[in-house]
Scaffold this active site. Sequence first.
Site, PDB file in Angstrom:
ATOM      1  N   ARG A  42       0.852  -1.189   0.000  1.00 22.60           N
ATOM      2  CA  ARG A  42       0.000   0.000   0.000  1.00 22.60           C
ATOM      3  C   ARG A  42       0.880   1.228   0.000  1.00 22.60           C
ATOM      4  O   ARG A  42       1.794   1.345   0.824  1.00 22.60           O
ATOM      5  CB  ARG A  42      -0.879  -0.066   1.250  1.00 22.60           C
ATOM      6  CG  ARG A  42      -1.701   1.154   1.521  1.00 22.60           C
ATOM      7  CD  ARG A  42      -2.720   0.905   2.624  1.00 22.60           C
ATOM      8  NE  ARG A  42      -3.734  -0.068   2.209  1.00 22.60           N
ATOM      9  CZ  ARG A  42      -4.938  -0.172   2.770  1.00 22.60           C
ATOM     10  NH1 ARG A  42      -5.274   0.621   3.757  1.00 22.60           N
ATOM     11  NH2 ARG A  42      -5.807  -1.068   2.348  1.00 22.60           N
ATOM     12  N   LYS A  78       1.725  -7.569   5.193  1.00 26.91           N
ATOM     13  CA  LYS A  78       1.337  -6.396   4.405  1.00 26.91           C
ATOM     14  C   LYS A  78       2.495  -5.412   4.400  1.00 26.91           C
ATOM     15  O   LYS A  78       3.264  -5.344   5.376  1.00 26.91           O
ATOM     16  CB  LYS A  78       0.119  -5.714   5.044  1.00 26.91           C
ATOM     17  CG  LYS A  78      -0.742  -4.957   4.054  1.00 26.91           C
ATOM     18  CD  LYS A  78      -1.743  -5.883   3.387  1.00 26.91           C
ATOM     19  CE  LYS A  78      -2.850  -5.167   2.683  1.00 26.91           C
ATOM     20  NZ  LYS A  78      -3.934  -6.055   2.286  1.00 26.91           N
ATOM     21  N   PRO A 115      -0.536  -6.467  -5.118  1.00 25.49           N
ATOM     22  CA  PRO A 115      -1.117  -5.120  -5.164  1.00 25.49           C
ATOM     23  C   PRO A 115      -2.005  -4.819  -3.960  1.00 25.49           C
ATOM     24  O   PRO A 115      -2.560  -5.717  -3.337  1.00 25.49           O
ATOM     25  CB  PRO A 115      -1.949  -5.136  -6.449  1.00 25.49           C
ATOM     26  CG  PRO A 115      -2.269  -6.580  -6.668  1.00 25.49           C
ATOM     27  CD  PRO A 115      -1.163  -7.384  -6.072  1.00 25.49           C
ATOM     28  N   SER A 147      -6.320  -8.435  -9.690  1.00 23.43           N
ATOM     29  CA  SER A 147      -7.191  -9.339  -8.944  1.00 23.43           C
ATOM     30  C   SER A 147      -8.521  -8.677  -8.602  1.00 23.43           C
ATOM     31  O   SER A 147      -9.419  -9.327  -8.066  1.00 23.43           O
ATOM     32  CB  SER A 147      -6.488  -9.769  -7.656  1.00 23.43           C
ATOM     33  OG  SER A 147      -6.092  -8.621  -6.921  1.00 23.43           O
ATOM     34  N   THR A 151     -12.060 -10.039  -6.944  1.00 22.85           N
ATOM     35  CA  THR A 151     -12.486  -9.586  -5.610  1.00 22.85           C
ATOM     36  C   THR A 151     -13.961  -9.196  -5.681  1.00 22.85           C
ATOM     37  O   THR A 151     -14.758  -9.538  -4.795  1.00 22.85           O
ATOM     38  CB  THR A 151     -11.637  -8.379  -5.148  1.00 22.85           C
ATOM     39  OG1 THR A 151     -10.268  -8.783  -5.119  1.00 22.85           O
ATOM     40  CG2 THR A 151     -12.060  -7.900  -3.768  1.00 22.85           C
ATOM     41  N   ASP A 204     -18.589   8.302  -5.041  1.00 25.96           N
ATOM     42  CA  ASP A 204     -17.130   8.348  -5.120  1.00 25.96           C
ATOM     43  C   ASP A 204     -16.674   9.786  -4.880  1.00 25.96           C
ATOM     44  O   ASP A 204     -17.301  10.720  -5.381  1.00 25.96           O
ATOM     45  CB  ASP A 204     -16.633   7.846  -6.492  1.00 25.96           C
ATOM     46  CG  ASP A 204     -15.180   7.389  -6.414  1.00 25.96           C
ATOM     47  OD1 ASP A 204     -14.307   8.223  -6.106  1.00 25.96           O
ATOM     48  OD2 ASP A 204     -14.921   6.192  -6.630  1.00 25.96           O
ATOM     49  N   ARG A 209     -15.439   9.862 -11.783  1.00 22.00           N
ATOM     50  CA  ARG A 209     -15.639   8.404 -11.826  1.00 22.00           C
ATOM     51  C   ARG A 209     -17.114   8.063 -11.677  1.00 22.00           C
ATOM     52  O   ARG A 209     -17.655   7.237 -12.413  1.00 22.00           O
ATOM     53  CB  ARG A 209     -14.879   7.734 -10.681  1.00 22.00           C
ATOM     54  CG  ARG A 209     -13.476   7.435 -11.050  1.00 22.00           C
ATOM     55  CD  ARG A 209     -12.865   6.423 -10.113  1.00 22.00           C
ATOM     56  NE  ARG A 209     -11.531   6.154 -10.594  1.00 22.00           N
ATOM     57  CZ  ARG A 209     -10.599   5.529  -9.920  1.00 22.00           C
ATOM     58  NH1 ARG A 209     -10.854   5.076  -8.704  1.00 22.00           N
ATOM     59  NH2 ARG A 209      -9.416   5.327 -10.428  1.00 22.00           N
TER      60      ARG A 209
HETATM   61  P1  NAD Z   1      -9.379   1.778  -5.834  1.00 26.92           P
HETATM   62  O1  NAD Z   1      -8.357   2.739  -5.342  1.00 26.92           O
HETATM   63  O2  NAD Z   1      -9.308   1.291  -7.242  1.00 26.92           O
HETATM   64  O3  NAD Z   1     -10.844   2.417  -5.654  1.00 26.92           O
HETATM   65  C1  NAD Z   1     -11.259   3.078  -4.499  1.00 26.92           C
HETATM   66  C2  NAD Z   1     -12.266   4.140  -4.933  1.00 26.92           C
HETATM   67  O4  NAD Z   1     -12.821   4.719  -3.735  1.00 26.92           O
HETATM   68  C3  NAD Z   1     -11.630   5.294  -5.727  1.00 26.92           C
HETATM   69  O5  NAD Z   1     -12.400   5.532  -6.887  1.00 26.92           O
HETATM   70  C4  NAD Z   1     -11.688   6.490  -4.753  1.00 26.92           C
HETATM   71  O6  NAD Z   1     -11.858   7.718  -5.414  1.00 26.92           O
HETATM   72  C5  NAD Z   1     -12.909   6.128  -3.928  1.00 26.92           C
HETATM   73  N1  NAD Z   1     -12.995   6.734  -2.600  1.00 26.92           N
HETATM   74  C6  NAD Z   1     -11.999   7.006  -1.725  1.00 26.92           C
HETATM   75  N2  NAD Z   1     -12.510   7.532  -0.595  1.00 26.92           N
HETATM   76  C7  NAD Z   1     -13.862   7.557  -0.755  1.00 26.92           C
HETATM   77  C8  NAD Z   1     -14.953   7.977   0.058  1.00 26.92           C
HETATM   78  N3  NAD Z   1     -14.761   8.473   1.284  1.00 26.92           N
HETATM   79  N4  NAD Z   1     -16.206   7.868  -0.446  1.00 26.92           N
HETATM   80  C9  NAD Z   1     -16.425   7.367  -1.679  1.00 26.92           C
HETATM   81  N5  NAD Z   1     -15.414   6.969  -2.505  1.00 26.92           N
HETATM   82  C10 NAD Z   1     -14.170   7.063  -2.037  1.00 26.92           C
HETATM   83  O7  NAD Z   1      -9.370   0.555  -4.788  1.00 26.92           O
HETATM   84  P2  NAD Z   1      -9.921  -0.919  -5.019  1.00 26.92           P
HETATM   85  O8  NAD Z   1      -8.842  -1.790  -5.534  1.00 26.92           O
HETATM   86  O9  NAD Z   1     -11.226  -0.845  -5.728  1.00 26.92           O
HETATM   87  O10 NAD Z   1     -10.147  -1.379  -3.497  1.00 26.92           O
HETATM   88  C11 NAD Z   1     -11.246  -0.889  -2.759  1.00 26.92           C
HETATM   89  C12 NAD Z   1     -11.159  -1.417  -1.335  1.00 26.92           C
HETATM   90  O11 NAD Z   1     -11.177  -2.851  -1.348  1.00 26.92           O
HETATM   91  C13 NAD Z   1      -9.886  -1.032  -0.578  1.00 26.92           C
HETATM   92  O12 NAD Z   1     -10.190  -0.858   0.799  1.00 26.92           O
HETATM   93  C14 NAD Z   1      -8.997  -2.249  -0.744  1.00 26.92           C
HETATM   94  O13 NAD Z   1      -8.056  -2.373   0.311  1.00 26.92           O
HETATM   95  C15 NAD Z   1     -10.028  -3.365  -0.686  1.00 26.92           C
HETATM   96  N6  NAD Z   1      -9.591  -4.601  -1.355  1.00 26.92           N
HETATM   97  C16 NAD Z   1      -9.252  -4.576  -2.657  1.00 26.92           C
HETATM   98  C17 NAD Z   1      -8.839  -5.757  -3.271  1.00 26.92           C
HETATM   99  C18 NAD Z   1      -8.468  -5.790  -4.735  1.00 26.92           C
HETATM  100  O14 NAD Z   1      -8.337  -6.896  -5.277  1.00 26.92           O
HETATM  101  N7  NAD Z   1      -8.320  -4.657  -5.392  1.00 26.92           N
HETATM  102  C19 NAD Z   1      -8.800  -6.962  -2.542  1.00 26.92           C
HETATM  103  C20 NAD Z   1      -9.188  -6.943  -1.198  1.00 26.92           C
HETATM  104  C21 NAD Z   1      -9.586  -5.740  -0.613  1.00 26.92           C
HETATM  105  C1  PPY Z   2      -5.557  -8.268  -0.051  1.00 24.30           C
HETATM  106  O1  PPY Z   2      -6.326  -9.133  -0.508  1.00 24.30           O
HETATM  107  O2  PPY Z   2      -5.909  -7.517   0.904  1.00 24.30           O
HETATM  108  C2  PPY Z   2      -4.204  -8.119  -0.600  1.00 24.30           C
HETATM  109  O3  PPY Z   2      -3.362  -7.541   0.042  1.00 24.30           O
HETATM  110  C3  PPY Z   2      -3.903  -8.668  -1.940  1.00 24.30           C
HETATM  111  C4  PPY Z   2      -2.941  -9.813  -1.892  1.00 24.30           C
HETATM  112  C5  PPY Z   2      -3.415 -11.080  -1.631  1.00 24.30           C
HETATM  113  C6  PPY Z   2      -2.530 -12.142  -1.610  1.00 24.30           C
HETATM  114  C7  PPY Z   2      -1.204 -11.940  -1.877  1.00 24.30           C
HETATM  115  C8  PPY Z   2      -0.737 -10.671  -2.147  1.00 24.30           C
HETATM  116  C9  PPY Z   2      -1.615  -9.603  -2.173  1.00 24.30           C
END
Ligand code: NAD
Ligand code: PPY
Length: 347
Positions: A42, A78, A115, A147, A151, A204, A209
Site C-alpha cells: 500500500r 502487508k 497489489p 485481482s 475480488t 465516489d 468516476r
Molecule cells: P481503488 O483505489 O481502485 O478504488 C477506491 C475508490 O474509492 C476510488 O475511486 C476512490 O476515489 C474512492 N474513494 C476514496 N474515498 C472515498 C470515500 N470516502 N467515499 C467514496 N469513494 C471514495 O481501490 P480498489 O482496488 O477498488 O479497493 C477498494 C477497497 O477494497 C480497498 O479498501 C482495498 O483495500 C479493498 N480490497 C481490494 C482488493 C483488490 O483486489 N483490489 C482486494 C481486497 C480488498
Molecule cells: C488483499 O487481498 O488484501 C491483498 O493484500 C492482496 C494480496 C493477496 C494475496 C497476496 C498478495 C496480495
Amino acid sequence: MDEVLRNWSGEFVLTSYDDAANATMFIAVHSTRLGPAAGGTRIKTYPTAGDALADAARLAAAMTLKMAVAGLPMGGGKSVLAVEPEPLSPEARHGLLRHHAENIERLGGRYYTGPDMNTTAADMDMIGEGTGRVFGRTPAHGGSGSSAPDTAVGVFHGIQASVSHVFGTDDVAGRTVMVQGTGAVGQPLTEMLVDAGAKVLISDVDSDRADEMSARLPVLVVEPDAVVGTECDVYAPCAVGGVLSPETIPALRCRIVAGAANNPLSAPSDAQLLRAADILYAPDFVINGGGAIHLIGYEALGWSSEQVQRGIRGIGDTLRSIYAAARADGVTTEEAAERLAAARLQA
Ligand code: NAD
Ligand code: PPY
C-alpha cells in the site's frame, strides 16, 4: 510506535527509509504459521510513521485471517510505503519499488507481496525487476493481472449469501445496494449488481468516476457525505477503511454491510454495535478474499480458472456457515469468522 508493537500479535516488522522518495517503509509479517506470509503493498500518506505502522500491523493480521478462512496455504503480511502528500516523480516511485523489492529479498522467502491500495499490476512489474516474490504482475510479465475483478465476484457472492440470510432468498433483484467507491472493485461489482436487477446507488469522492458510471449504467449517484445516512438494503464499502465507527453506525439505514474495503471497522468493538443495531456484517477478511484466491490460486497453486472460480464461489458458502454459527453461538459474525480462522490456524 511502541504501543502498536506491544499490542500486536505478529512475528516481525522490517522498517527502512527511502531517501529519494522521502518514504518510510514497513513490511509487517504477522504469521507464517500456514506458509510464507503474503499481502499487498500500500502506498499512502499518513499523519505519522506510527499511523503507517499501525495500518501495516492491522492489515497484516487481517491477511492471516483471510488466508486461513479461504483455506490458502499462506500466512499474513502487508507492506506500507508511507509517502509525503506531494506526488512522487516516476523515477522516485520506480526507485522506491526497487528498494522495496530488495527488502523483500532480505526476508529470504518469508514474505511475498502483491497489489493493494494505490499500487497496480504495473507497479508489481517494477517490484518484479528485483524479486520473484511478487504476485499480480501483468500477464506480459508472467503474472495473473489485476485481482480486483475477482475480488468483486467474491463480494457479489457474499452479498447474495447475506441477502439470503436476512431476506430468505439470495436474489438481489429489486434490492437496493449502496456501493461506496467505484474503483477497481466497485466498478465491476456495480456492473454485476445492475445485471442481476439490483437498484444500485454509487458514490465516489472522485466525481468524474461516479459521473462516468452513471452515464453508462442505470445507477443513482449519492454525495460522499450522504452515504452513511442513505436508506438501502445493503451497504457495500469499497473505498477506504474505518467507515464503521461509534459515530457512523447509529446513522446507518441498511440491513446488511457487505463490501470489499479492508478494515472497515474503526475498532473491533464496532462489530458489537452493528449486531445491536440488527445489521448483518460480512467480515471483510472473508468477503474480500476473492483477490487473494485469484493471486495465490493462479500463481502459487497453478489452478485453472474453474478452480479459481470455485474457490471464489466458496466465499458465499463460508459466509453462510459463519452466519449460522454466529446465530447458534450468540456471537458477532466477526467473532464467528475469527473462530473459524483460529480453528484452521491451530489445526
Ligand atoms: P481503488 O483505489 O481502485 O478504488 C477506491 C475508490 O474509492 C476510488 O475511486 C476512490 O476515489 C474512492 N474513494 C476514496 N474515498 C472515498 C470515500 N470516502 N467515499 C467514496 N469513494 C471514495 O481501490 P480498489 O482496488 O477498488 O479497493 C477498494 C477497497 O477494497 C480497498 O479498501 C482495498 O483495500 C479493498 N480490497 C481490494 C482488493 C483488490 O483486489 N483490489 C482486494 C481486497 C480488498
Ligand atoms: C488483499 O487481498 O488484501 C491483498 O493484500 C492482496 C494480496 C493477496 C494475496 C497476496 C498478495 C496480495
